[in-house]
Scaffold this motif. Structure first.
Motif, PDB file in Angstrom:
ATOM      1  N   PHE A  20       1.313  -1.394  -0.292  1.00 42.28           N
ATOM      2  CA  PHE A  20      -0.300  -0.228  -0.647  1.00 42.28           C
ATOM      3  C   PHE A  20       0.466   1.164   0.029  1.00 42.28           C
ATOM      4  O   PHE A  20       1.969   1.174   1.102  1.00 42.28           O
ATOM      5  CB  PHE A  20      -0.843   0.039   1.528  1.00 42.28           C
ATOM      6  CG  PHE A  20      -2.315   1.180   1.126  1.00 42.28           C
ATOM      7  CD1 PHE A  20      -2.866   1.053   0.391  1.00 42.28           C
ATOM      8  CD2 PHE A  20      -1.660   1.750   2.134  1.00 42.28           C
ATOM      9  CE1 PHE A  20      -3.796   2.014   0.566  1.00 42.28           C
ATOM     10  CE2 PHE A  20      -2.453   3.195   1.967  1.00 42.28           C
ATOM     11  CZ  PHE A  20      -3.502   3.404   1.717  1.00 42.28           C
ATOM     12  N   PHE A  50      -2.228  -2.610  -3.392  1.00 45.13           N
ATOM     13  CA  PHE A  50      -3.449  -2.791  -3.644  1.00 45.13           C
ATOM     14  C   PHE A  50      -3.854  -0.827  -2.838  1.00 45.13           C
ATOM     15  O   PHE A  50      -4.709  -0.963  -1.335  1.00 45.13           O
ATOM     16  CB  PHE A  50      -3.928  -3.848  -2.321  1.00 45.13           C
ATOM     17  CG  PHE A  50      -3.220  -3.822  -0.431  1.00 45.13           C
ATOM     18  CD1 PHE A  50      -3.710  -2.910  -0.206  1.00 45.13           C
ATOM     19  CD2 PHE A  50      -1.710  -4.450  -0.470  1.00 45.13           C
ATOM     20  CE1 PHE A  50      -2.589  -2.737   1.380  1.00 45.13           C
ATOM     21  CE2 PHE A  50      -1.100  -3.960   0.160  1.00 45.13           C
ATOM     22  CZ  PHE A  50      -0.882  -3.924   1.207  1.00 45.13           C
ATOM     23  N   THR A  51      -3.010  -0.490  -3.500  1.00 39.75           N
ATOM     24  CA  THR A  51      -3.092   0.843  -2.770  1.00 39.75           C
ATOM     25  C   THR A  51      -4.682   1.489  -2.799  1.00 39.75           C
ATOM     26  O   THR A  51      -5.176   3.133  -1.842  1.00 39.75           O
ATOM     27  CB  THR A  51      -2.344   1.978  -3.038  1.00 39.75           C
ATOM     28  OG1 THR A  51      -1.201   1.341  -2.946  1.00 39.75           O
ATOM     29  CG2 THR A  51      -3.029   3.869  -3.279  1.00 39.75           C
ATOM     30  N   ARG A  56      -8.346  -3.786  -3.931  1.00 43.68           N
ATOM     31  CA  ARG A  56      -8.963  -4.243  -2.235  1.00 43.68           C
ATOM     32  C   ARG A  56     -10.546  -5.171  -2.485  1.00 43.68           C
ATOM     33  O   ARG A  56     -10.436  -4.936  -1.406  1.00 43.68           O
ATOM     34  CB  ARG A  56      -8.426  -3.055  -1.091  1.00 43.68           C
ATOM     35  CG  ARG A  56      -7.414  -2.607  -1.068  1.00 43.68           C
ATOM     36  CD  ARG A  56      -7.030  -1.482   0.025  1.00 43.68           C
ATOM     37  NE  ARG A  56      -8.178  -0.692   0.620  1.00 43.68           N
ATOM     38  CZ  ARG A  56      -7.777   0.905  -0.163  1.00 43.68           C
ATOM     39  NH1 ARG A  56      -6.638   1.002  -0.438  1.00 43.68           N
ATOM     40  NH2 ARG A  56      -8.921   1.658   0.441  1.00 43.68           N
ATOM     41  N   THR A  57     -10.245  -5.864  -3.409  1.00 51.30           N
ATOM     42  CA  THR A  57     -11.768  -6.241  -2.874  1.00 51.30           C
ATOM     43  C   THR A  57     -11.366  -7.686  -3.215  1.00 51.30           C
ATOM     44  O   THR A  57     -12.287  -8.322  -1.991  1.00 51.30           O
ATOM     45  CB  THR A  57     -12.269  -6.150  -4.714  1.00 51.30           C
ATOM     46  OG1 THR A  57     -11.502  -6.451  -5.533  1.00 51.30           O
ATOM     47  CG2 THR A  57     -12.577  -4.412  -4.726  1.00 51.30           C
ATOM     48  N   LEU A  60      -5.883 -11.754  -0.020  1.00 51.32           N
ATOM     49  CA  LEU A  60      -4.425 -11.655  -0.789  1.00 51.32           C
ATOM     50  C   LEU A  60      -4.392 -12.841  -0.480  1.00 51.32           C
ATOM     51  O   LEU A  60      -4.354 -13.612   0.747  1.00 51.32           O
ATOM     52  CB  LEU A  60      -3.661 -10.812   0.067  1.00 51.32           C
ATOM     53  CG  LEU A  60      -3.917  -9.543  -0.187  1.00 51.32           C
ATOM     54  CD1 LEU A  60      -3.065  -8.605   0.973  1.00 51.32           C
ATOM     55  CD2 LEU A  60      -3.469  -8.626  -1.266  1.00 51.32           C
ATOM     56  N   THR A  72       3.706  -1.673   4.035  1.00 48.31           N
ATOM     57  CA  THR A  72       2.662  -0.397   4.032  1.00 48.31           C
ATOM     58  C   THR A  72       3.440   0.427   4.976  1.00 48.31           C
ATOM     59  O   THR A  72       4.511   0.405   5.633  1.00 48.31           O
ATOM     60  CB  THR A  72       1.743  -0.911   5.071  1.00 48.31           C
ATOM     61  OG1 THR A  72       2.150  -0.695   6.400  1.00 48.31           O
ATOM     62  CG2 THR A  72       1.051  -1.645   4.847  1.00 48.31           C
ATOM     63  N   LEU A  83      -6.646   0.205   6.905  1.00 52.25           N
ATOM     64  CA  LEU A  83      -6.415  -1.282   5.819  1.00 52.25           C
ATOM     65  C   LEU A  83      -6.577  -2.861   6.627  1.00 52.25           C
ATOM     66  O   LEU A  83      -6.642  -3.721   5.807  1.00 52.25           O
ATOM     67  CB  LEU A  83      -4.509  -0.900   5.589  1.00 52.25           C
ATOM     68  CG  LEU A  83      -4.476   0.260   5.010  1.00 52.25           C
ATOM     69  CD1 LEU A  83      -2.727  -0.730   4.753  1.00 52.25           C
ATOM     70  CD2 LEU A  83      -5.292  -0.026   3.486  1.00 52.25           C
ATOM     71  N   TYR A  86      -9.185  -5.498   5.363  1.00 48.78           N
ATOM     72  CA  TYR A  86      -8.602  -6.007   4.487  1.00 48.78           C
ATOM     73  C   TYR A  86      -7.236  -7.005   4.809  1.00 48.78           C
ATOM     74  O   TYR A  86      -7.268  -8.109   3.949  1.00 48.78           O
ATOM     75  CB  TYR A  86      -8.331  -4.821   3.646  1.00 48.78           C
ATOM     76  CG  TYR A  86      -7.618  -5.377   1.967  1.00 48.78           C
ATOM     77  CD1 TYR A  86      -8.201  -6.550   1.370  1.00 48.78           C
ATOM     78  CD2 TYR A  86      -6.150  -5.064   1.343  1.00 48.78           C
ATOM     79  CE1 TYR A  86      -7.528  -6.877   0.342  1.00 48.78           C
ATOM     80  CE2 TYR A  86      -6.086  -6.224  -0.159  1.00 48.78           C
ATOM     81  CZ  TYR A  86      -6.645  -6.733  -0.599  1.00 48.78           C
ATOM     82  OH  TYR A  86      -6.202  -7.030  -1.622  1.00 48.78           O
ATOM     83  N   LEU A  87      -6.280  -6.352   5.438  1.00 42.10           N
ATOM     84  CA  LEU A  87      -6.055  -7.204   5.735  1.00 42.10           C
ATOM     85  C   LEU A  87      -5.738  -8.020   6.487  1.00 42.10           C
ATOM     86  O   LEU A  87      -5.338  -9.169   6.896  1.00 42.10           O
ATOM     87  CB  LEU A  87      -4.865  -6.262   6.535  1.00 42.10           C
ATOM     88  CG  LEU A  87      -4.210  -5.472   5.771  1.00 42.10           C
ATOM     89  CD1 LEU A  87      -2.831  -4.574   7.187  1.00 42.10           C
ATOM     90  CD2 LEU A  87      -3.389  -5.949   4.827  1.00 42.10           C
ATOM     91  N   THR A  89      -8.445 -10.755   5.845  1.00 46.28           N
ATOM     92  CA  THR A  89      -8.907 -11.688   4.540  1.00 46.28           C
ATOM     93  C   THR A  89      -7.599 -11.628   3.603  1.00 46.28           C
ATOM     94  O   THR A  89      -7.476 -13.316   3.288  1.00 46.28           O
ATOM     95  CB  THR A  89      -9.233 -10.772   2.987  1.00 46.28           C
ATOM     96  OG1 THR A  89      -8.015 -10.116   2.658  1.00 46.28           O
ATOM     97  CG2 THR A  89      -9.813  -9.858   3.337  1.00 46.28           C
TER      98      THR A  89
END
Length: 288
Positions: A20, A50-51, A56-57, A60, A72, A83, A86-87, A89
């Motif tokens: 990011f 993933f900025t 970010r859908t 990872l 990051t 974030l 998302y992280l 995931t």
């Protein structure tokens, strides 16, 4: 015994740079480290940025024959809290990882140990870690132009050390040790005014001056998707003060005028004018 250990040792087939990086400083460090590790291990190399919100859908996901250099920036001494969902995931599947944080010359506080823990919870194996310095998102003079050539030379040397370490790690390597306060970590860094009162800039948003020609670049680079592309003066969501819209504007049309923000910016510039050092951390080597 030696034969058994050799059979357990993994072969890294792919090195991935994942980051990011709103203003590009984290990308520069992470890509440099990944490039030199891949070259040293004769592995292929991939990159995932993933900025932007659309990146970010999907979760990872990594493979056990990969090494992931994961970066990051540091915001208020921690991993950017926007974030965290998302992280969560991340599906690491046992891949090796090198967490990297980039801080704006003040300190990385607990950001690196927090990122290490996030990656470990996601099933990655953090075997080395680094905290590098990048030009502060609030400023054009604080850590100006970093990471510079000297930093990237350090990143290359770090990568070679990591690659050599990978050749001696067991199948289940130990977690790299990093200085910092363990979970739940310290609170986020809070700027204060000259009287010691907290400065809250969370709701501060950038303004637009008359130099703007409505090119729309600021809306395209906003990592939160918070700038209306049809009216770039309108901020429709949160602003994380990443500096992307300001530093990437070709006409210097974006700016902040909030008194607390400006006080904190100038305080940082005056308090931390020197060249902050990077931090490099490795897991122990295992001799056969």
């Amino acid at each position: 015994m030696v034969q058994r250990i050799l059979q357990e040792m993994r072969t890294i087939k792919r090195v991935r740079a994942v980051y990011f990086s709103p203003t590009g400083t984290t990308r520069k460090v992470v890509a440099t480290v990944a490039k030199h590790i891949a070259r040293a291990l004769n592995a292929t190399r991939g990159e995932y940025d993933f900025t932007l919100p659309e990146a970010r859908t999907a979760p990872l996901t990594f493979a056990d024959d990969e090494l992931v250099v994961f970066g990051t920036p540091v915001y208020a001494g921690r991993v950017p809290n926007v974030l965290l969902p998302y992280l969560a995931t991340i599906a690491g599947n046992g891949a090796l990882a090198v967490p990297v944080t980039v801080f704006g010359n003040r300190n990385y506080d607990d950001a690196l140990v927090e990122l290490r823990d996030i990656l470990a919870r996601g099933g990655l194996n953090p075997v080395a870690a680094a905290a590098f310095v990048g030009e502060h998102s609030f400023s054009r003079v604080l850590a100006k132009d970093r990471p510079d050539t000297r930093d990237l030379d350090t990143a290359a040397a770090f990568a070679l050390h990591v690659a050599a370490t990978c050749n001696t790690l067991p199948a289940e390597p130990p977690l790299v040790e990093i200085p910092g306060t363990p979970y739940p970590y310290r609170g986020y860094y809070t700027p204060r005014d000259r009287h010691g009162n907290p400065i809250d800039i969370r709701k501060v948003k950038p303004l637009t001056n008359d130099r703007c020609n409505d090119c729309g670049l600021c809306a395209k680079v906003c990592p939160m998707g918070s700038i209306n592309p049809d009216n770039v003066k309108e901020i429709t969501g949160i602003c994380i003060k990443c500096g992307a819209c300001i530093k990437k504007c070709p006409r210097d049309a974006k700016y902040y005028d909030d008194a607390g923000y400006l006080y904190h910016q100038h305080e940082l510039e005056e308090t931390y004018p020197g060249r902050a050092a990077v931090g490099l951390f490795y897991s122990g080597s295992y001799d056969l």
